[in-house]
Scaffold this motif. Structure first.
Motif, mmCIF file in Angstrom:
data_model
loop_
_atom_site.group_PDB
_atom_site.id
_atom_site.type_symbol
_atom_site.label_atom_id
_atom_site.label_comp_id
_atom_site.label_asym_id
_atom_site.label_seq_id
_atom_site.Cartn_x
_atom_site.Cartn_y
_atom_site.Cartn_z
ATOM 1 N N GLY A 161 -23.901 45.698 12.611
ATOM 2 C CA GLY A 161 -24.465 44.184 12.493
ATOM 3 C C GLY A 161 -25.843 44.328 12.281
ATOM 4 N N LYS A 162 -26.507 45.327 12.915
ATOM 5 C CA LYS A 162 -27.972 45.603 12.811
ATOM 6 C C LYS A 162 -28.341 45.466 11.218
ATOM 7 N N PRO A 167 -33.634 42.851 8.478
ATOM 8 C CA PRO A 167 -34.351 41.424 8.710
ATOM 9 C C PRO A 167 -33.851 40.225 8.403
ATOM 10 N N GLU A 168 -32.854 40.737 7.030
ATOM 11 C CA GLU A 168 -32.043 39.201 6.609
ATOM 12 C C GLU A 168 -30.679 39.749 6.199
ATOM 13 N N PRO A 169 -29.907 38.829 6.025
ATOM 14 C CA PRO A 169 -28.541 39.145 5.773
ATOM 15 C C PRO A 169 -28.327 39.753 4.500
ATOM 16 N N VAL A 170 -27.611 40.924 4.170
ATOM 17 C CA VAL A 170 -27.511 41.521 2.926
ATOM 18 C C VAL A 170 -26.405 40.852 2.440
ATOM 19 N N GLY A 174 -24.699 47.697 -1.754
ATOM 20 C CA GLY A 174 -25.852 48.789 -1.943
ATOM 21 C C GLY A 174 -26.978 48.342 -1.028
ATOM 22 N N GLN A 175 -27.240 47.179 -0.749
ATOM 23 C CA GLN A 175 -28.332 46.907 0.180
ATOM 24 C C GLN A 175 -28.059 47.154 1.471
ATOM 25 N N PHE A 176 -26.671 47.170 1.691
ATOM 26 C CA PHE A 176 -26.339 47.652 3.087
ATOM 27 C C PHE A 176 -26.538 49.129 3.256
ATOM 28 N N VAL A 177 -26.097 49.894 2.176
ATOM 29 C CA VAL A 177 -26.391 51.359 2.207
ATOM 30 C C VAL A 177 -28.071 51.683 2.364
ATOM 31 N N GLU A 178 -28.692 51.030 1.483
ATOM 32 C CA GLU A 178 -30.293 51.430 1.415
ATOM 33 C C GLU A 178 -30.751 51.244 2.769
#
Length: 226
Positions: A161-162, A167-170, A174-178
């Motif tokens: 969840g974090k 700091p903003e929704p993914v 790829g953003q989640f993994v980064e």
């Protein structure tokens, strides 16, 4: 007591011996209660440390998710400590249950202790040769199934969840993994390690569940404690 019957060579218990067994049972109940309290203590420590990690991680959108990973080390330590304590607790619990099943229950049912069944010899052997009744891995699996499954689940969901909302929704995986990157460690490696972490605990829990079922079936056909 039938003469010449090998199954009944042990004399009947006297009133004094029955009283001694009753006092022995009280002592074993006391010891099992003490160790049961110690199990609750380590679980409370794990819950408190996870709560602290959650507070730090979600204190602000810019806060790092690293505390939720580091708290896993403490949870692992508490789980090992609790499993060790559980092995001690299980010794006293098994003895209490053995006396309840073979001493008190027959006495209350028909007044016959059924010494010909040999249950008293099994109990005596456990005092002559004390041993753990379950292995460390079985104890770990039982504690995961009883308490730590929920602790580990909250830790995993909070970490996911974090990464997903701060700091903003993914918007992409790829953003989640980064966002999972920790210093020089790439995000995919951190996520893979987390999946291995969860899979390992889950596998131990399932293995211990199957082992407990096997042991329960064996106890129905044999005279074993634990």
């Amino acid at each position: 007591m039938a003469e010449g019957d090998p199954a009944k060579m042990r004399k009947d218990l006297t009133v004094a011996e029955i009283g001694a067994v009753a006092h022995l049972y009280r002592g074993e109940v006391y010891r099992s209660t003490i160790w049961r309290t110690r199990l609750d203590t380590t679980t409370n420590w794990a819950v408190v440390t996870l709560g602290v990690a959650l507070s730090i991680t979600f204190a602000s959108p810019e806060a790092s998710a690293l505390p939720l990973i580091l708290v896993g080390i403490l949870i692992h330590f508490f789980l090992m400590l609790e499993a060790r304590r559980y092995r001690y607790f299980n010794v006293w619990r098994a003895r209490c249950r053995w006396m309840e099943k073979h001493f008190f229950a027959p006495m209350l049912t028909d007044g016959d202790l059924h010494l010909e069944d040999g249950w008293q010899q099994t109990l005596a052997n456990d005092y002559w040769h004390p041993r753990y009744h379950v292995s460390m891995i079985v104890a770990i699996g039982r504690r995961i199934r009883r308490n730590y499954f929920w602790i580990l689940l909250i830790q995993t969901l909070a970490y996911a969840g974090k990464l997903s909302v701060h700091p903003e929704p993914v918007h992409t995986f790829g953003q989640f993994v980064e966002r999972a990157r920790i210093g020089p460690l790439p995000g995919w490696l951190v996520i893979a390690a987390g999946l291995a972490y969860c899979t390992a605990w889950g596998g131990i829990a399932l293995w211990s569940l199957n082992d407990d079922r096997r042991r329960a079936a064996a106890r129905r056909d044999a005279s074993g404690m634990g």
